[in-house]
Design a protein around this motif. Structure first.
Motif, PDB file in Angstrom:
ATOM      1  N   ARG A 264       0.922  -1.090   0.102  1.00 21.65           N
ATOM      2  CA  ARG A 264      -0.035  -0.024   0.199  1.00 21.65           C
ATOM      3  C   ARG A 264       1.024   1.403   0.025  1.00 21.65           C
ATOM      4  O   ARG A 264       1.676   1.257   0.890  1.00 21.65           O
ATOM      5  N   PRO A 265       0.712   2.022  -1.120  1.00 20.58           N
ATOM      6  CA  PRO A 265       1.698   3.040  -0.907  1.00 20.58           C
ATOM      7  C   PRO A 265       1.507   4.248   0.272  1.00 20.58           C
ATOM      8  O   PRO A 265       2.270   4.835   0.662  1.00 20.58           O
ATOM      9  N   ASP A 266       0.309   4.207   0.724  1.00 18.34           N
ATOM     10  CA  ASP A 266      -0.118   4.954   1.881  1.00 18.34           C
ATOM     11  C   ASP A 266      -0.138   4.294   3.158  1.00 18.34           C
ATOM     12  O   ASP A 266      -0.700   4.354   4.251  1.00 18.34           O
ATOM     13  N   GLY A 267       0.442   2.937   3.305  1.00 20.48           N
ATOM     14  CA  GLY A 267       0.587   2.194   4.426  1.00 20.48           C
ATOM     15  C   GLY A 267       1.228   2.805   5.530  1.00 20.48           C
ATOM     16  O   GLY A 267       2.162   3.387   5.635  1.00 20.48           O
ATOM     17  N   GLN A 268       0.232   2.822   6.494  1.00 22.10           N
ATOM     18  CA  GLN A 268       0.592   3.421   7.856  1.00 22.10           C
ATOM     19  C   GLN A 268       0.976   2.387   8.809  1.00 22.10           C
ATOM     20  O   GLN A 268       0.524   1.425   8.876  1.00 22.10           O
ATOM     21  N   PRO A 269       1.994   2.719   9.940  1.00 18.47           N
ATOM     22  CA  PRO A 269       2.417   1.691  10.837  1.00 18.47           C
ATOM     23  C   PRO A 269       1.528   1.355  11.592  1.00 18.47           C
ATOM     24  O   PRO A 269       0.531   2.240  12.009  1.00 18.47           O
ATOM     25  N   TYR A 270       1.296   0.052  11.960  1.00 18.95           N
ATOM     26  CA  TYR A 270       0.201  -0.422  13.043  1.00 18.95           C
ATOM     27  C   TYR A 270       0.775  -1.544  13.752  1.00 18.95           C
ATOM     28  O   TYR A 270       1.707  -2.200  13.262  1.00 18.95           O
ATOM     29  N   ALA A 271       0.353  -1.903  14.878  1.00 19.95           N
ATOM     30  CA  ALA A 271       0.615  -2.992  15.641  1.00 19.95           C
ATOM     31  C   ALA A 271      -0.074  -4.297  15.408  1.00 19.95           C
ATOM     32  O   ALA A 271      -1.623  -4.257  15.227  1.00 19.95           O
ATOM     33  N   VAL A 272       0.278  -5.394  15.499  1.00 17.59           N
ATOM     34  CA  VAL A 272      -0.131  -6.714  15.198  1.00 17.59           C
ATOM     35  C   VAL A 272       0.155  -7.802  16.432  1.00 17.59           C
ATOM     36  O   VAL A 272       1.474  -7.656  16.814  1.00 17.59           O
ATOM     37  N   GLY A 273      -0.771  -8.707  16.629  1.00 21.23           N
ATOM     38  CA  GLY A 273      -0.156  -9.580  17.782  1.00 21.23           C
ATOM     39  C   GLY A 273      -0.596 -10.826  17.292  1.00 21.23           C
ATOM     40  O   GLY A 273      -0.649 -11.896  18.072  1.00 21.23           O
ATOM     41  N   SER A 274      -0.679 -11.413  15.896  1.00 25.47           N
ATOM     42  CA  SER A 274      -1.009 -12.689  15.498  1.00 25.47           C
ATOM     43  C   SER A 274       0.304 -13.421  15.398  1.00 25.47           C
ATOM     44  O   SER A 274       1.361 -12.868  15.296  1.00 25.47           O
ATOM     45  N   VAL A 275       0.124 -14.573  15.736  1.00 23.79           N
ATOM     46  CA  VAL A 275       1.158 -15.486  15.836  1.00 23.79           C
ATOM     47  C   VAL A 275       1.703 -15.958  14.510  1.00 23.79           C
ATOM     48  O   VAL A 275       0.838 -16.078  13.574  1.00 23.79           O
ATOM     49  N   TRP A 276       2.983 -16.312  14.251  1.00 23.04           N
ATOM     50  CA  TRP A 276       3.586 -16.742  12.929  1.00 23.04           C
ATOM     51  C   TRP A 276       2.974 -18.322  12.655  1.00 23.04           C
ATOM     52  O   TRP A 276       2.912 -18.887  13.711  1.00 23.04           O
ATOM     53  N   THR A 277       2.298 -18.272  11.526  1.00 23.59           N
ATOM     54  CA  THR A 277       1.940 -19.678  11.143  1.00 23.59           C
ATOM     55  C   THR A 277       2.421 -19.969   9.733  1.00 23.59           C
ATOM     56  O   THR A 277       3.196 -19.310   9.216  1.00 23.59           O
ATOM     57  N   THR A 278       1.921 -21.080   9.397  1.00 24.57           N
ATOM     58  CA  THR A 278       2.598 -21.653   8.024  1.00 24.57           C
ATOM     59  C   THR A 278       1.938 -20.740   6.985  1.00 24.57           C
ATOM     60  O   THR A 278       2.550 -21.177   5.737  1.00 24.57           O
ATOM     61  N   SER A 279       1.086 -19.864   6.929  1.00 27.01           N
ATOM     62  CA  SER A 279       0.601 -18.873   6.224  1.00 27.01           C
ATOM     63  C   SER A 279       1.344 -17.906   5.760  1.00 27.01           C
ATOM     64  O   SER A 279       1.468 -17.429   4.833  1.00 27.01           O
ATOM     65  N   ASP A 280       2.371 -17.679   6.807  1.00 25.24           N
ATOM     66  CA  ASP A 280       3.268 -16.449   6.567  1.00 25.24           C
ATOM     67  C   ASP A 280       4.580 -16.945   6.334  1.00 25.24           C
ATOM     68  O   ASP A 280       4.945 -17.912   6.301  1.00 25.24           O
ATOM     69  N   TYR A 281       5.116 -16.336   5.324  1.00 23.46           N
ATOM     70  CA  TYR A 281       6.410 -16.419   4.788  1.00 23.46           C
ATOM     71  C   TYR A 281       7.356 -15.305   4.727  1.00 23.46           C
ATOM     72  O   TYR A 281       7.075 -14.147   4.405  1.00 23.46           O
ATOM     73  N   LEU A 282       8.667 -15.644   4.943  1.00 20.65           N
ATOM     74  CA  LEU A 282       9.606 -14.680   5.248  1.00 20.65           C
ATOM     75  C   LEU A 282      10.227 -14.313   3.633  1.00 20.65           C
ATOM     76  O   LEU A 282      10.454 -15.119   2.635  1.00 20.65           O
TER      77      LEU A 282
END
Length: 98
Positions: free
Chosen positions: A63-81
């Motif tokens: 998102r070109p206008d992406g603003q910082p925000y907090a997340v607390g979701s755990v790392w899962t197999t759906s996430d990739y580095l």
């Protein structure tokens, strides 16, 4: 019958490779990690929860206008580095804009 013991994941397991400088992607977007908050009080406040062990401050790089925000979701197999965190990055401080 003996009681069953369930081992909860460690904080490091929940956070995964999300350290400052890392970029990861999942179905919600592609995120650059700006800061990792491990103080439970501060994390709970950022996430607007009664309690939290940690929080990650991210910015959606798609998102070109992406603003910082907090997340607390755990790392899962759906996430990739996509990009690993910066080596030996100093502790990042996050201060909300005034």
């Amino acid at each position: 019958m003996m009681p069953t013991t369930i081992a909860l994941p460690s904080t490091d397991q929940e956070i995964g490779p999300r350290r400052p400088g890392a970029i990861y992607q999942n179905v919600d977007g592609r995120f650059e990690v700006l800061a990792l908050i491990t103080d439970p009080r501060e994390a709970a406040q950022l996430l607007r929860r009664a309690s939290a062990r940690w929080a990650v401050i991210v910015r959606d790089t798609l998102r070109p206008d992406g603003q910082p925000y907090a997340v607390g979701s755990v790392w899962t197999t759906s996430d990739y580095l996509i990009r690993p965190p910066k080596a030996a990055a100093p502790a990042a401080a996050f201060a909300p804009a005034a």
